[in-house]
Design a protein around this motif. Sequence first.
Motif, short mmCIF file in Angstrom:
data_model
loop_
_atom_site.label_atom_id
_atom_site.label_comp_id
_atom_site.label_asym_id
_atom_site.label_seq_id
_atom_site.Cartn_x
_atom_site.Cartn_y
_atom_site.Cartn_z
N ASN A 21 0.79 -0.87 0.36
CA ASN A 21 -0.52 -0.24 -0.06
C ASN A 21 1.03 1.57 0.58
N GLY A 22 2.40 0.99 0.26
CA GLY A 22 2.77 2.38 0.05
C GLY A 22 2.34 2.86 1.70
N GLY A 26 -5.92 9.38 0.99
CA GLY A 26 -7.30 9.15 0.51
C GLY A 26 -8.22 8.49 -0.52
N SER A 27 -8.66 8.05 -0.62
CA SER A 27 -10.18 7.09 -1.38
C SER A 27 -9.56 6.63 -2.08
N LEU A 71 -13.54 2.51 -4.99
CA LEU A 71 -14.67 1.57 -4.12
C LEU A 71 -15.08 2.71 -3.15
N LEU A 72 -16.64 1.40 -3.33
CA LEU A 72 -17.16 1.94 -2.31
C LEU A 72 -17.50 0.96 -1.13
N ARG A 80 -23.58 4.79 1.28
CA ARG A 80 -22.88 4.09 0.87
C ARG A 80 -21.36 5.57 1.01
N SER A 81 -19.83 4.66 0.89
CA SER A 81 -18.73 5.45 1.69
C SER A 81 -17.83 5.51 0.83
N ALA A 82 -16.83 6.28 0.68
CA ALA A 82 -15.64 5.74 0.20
C ALA A 82 -14.68 4.69 1.02
#
Length: 102
Positions: A21-22, A26-27, A71-72, A80-82
Motif C-alpha cells: 500500500n505504500g 485518500g479514497s 471503491l465503496l 455508502r461511503s468511499a
Amino acid sequence: GRYTKIGRAVALSGVVELTSNGSSVGSATITGLPFTTDGNFFGSMGVDMSGVTYTGYPSLNLTSAAVIISLLQESEAGPRSALADTNVGNAAFMYPSITYFV
C-alpha cells in the motif's frame, strides 16, 4: 484484465493485486478504464475483495465522464461511503466486473 466493446457497451473484468500500500492516502480508486464513461452511468458492476476491510458490503462506482472506479462500502444502516487507503491492506486482491456505456 479484459474488456469487450460492442457499440456503446463496454464489459470488463480483471484482477487487481496490491502487494504494498505504500504511503498512499485518500479514497481507494482503480484508474485506467479503456474508455471514458458517457456521464450517464446505467450499468452493472460487482466486486469480490480479499485483504480489504469494509462495513456492510463492497461496491463500485464509476466517476461520471471519466476513467476512474471508486471503491465503496455500503451498509443497510446508512449511505455508502468511499473506502480509504487505510481499508486496503498490503496484500489485497480485487476482482471487479463492470458493464458501462461510452
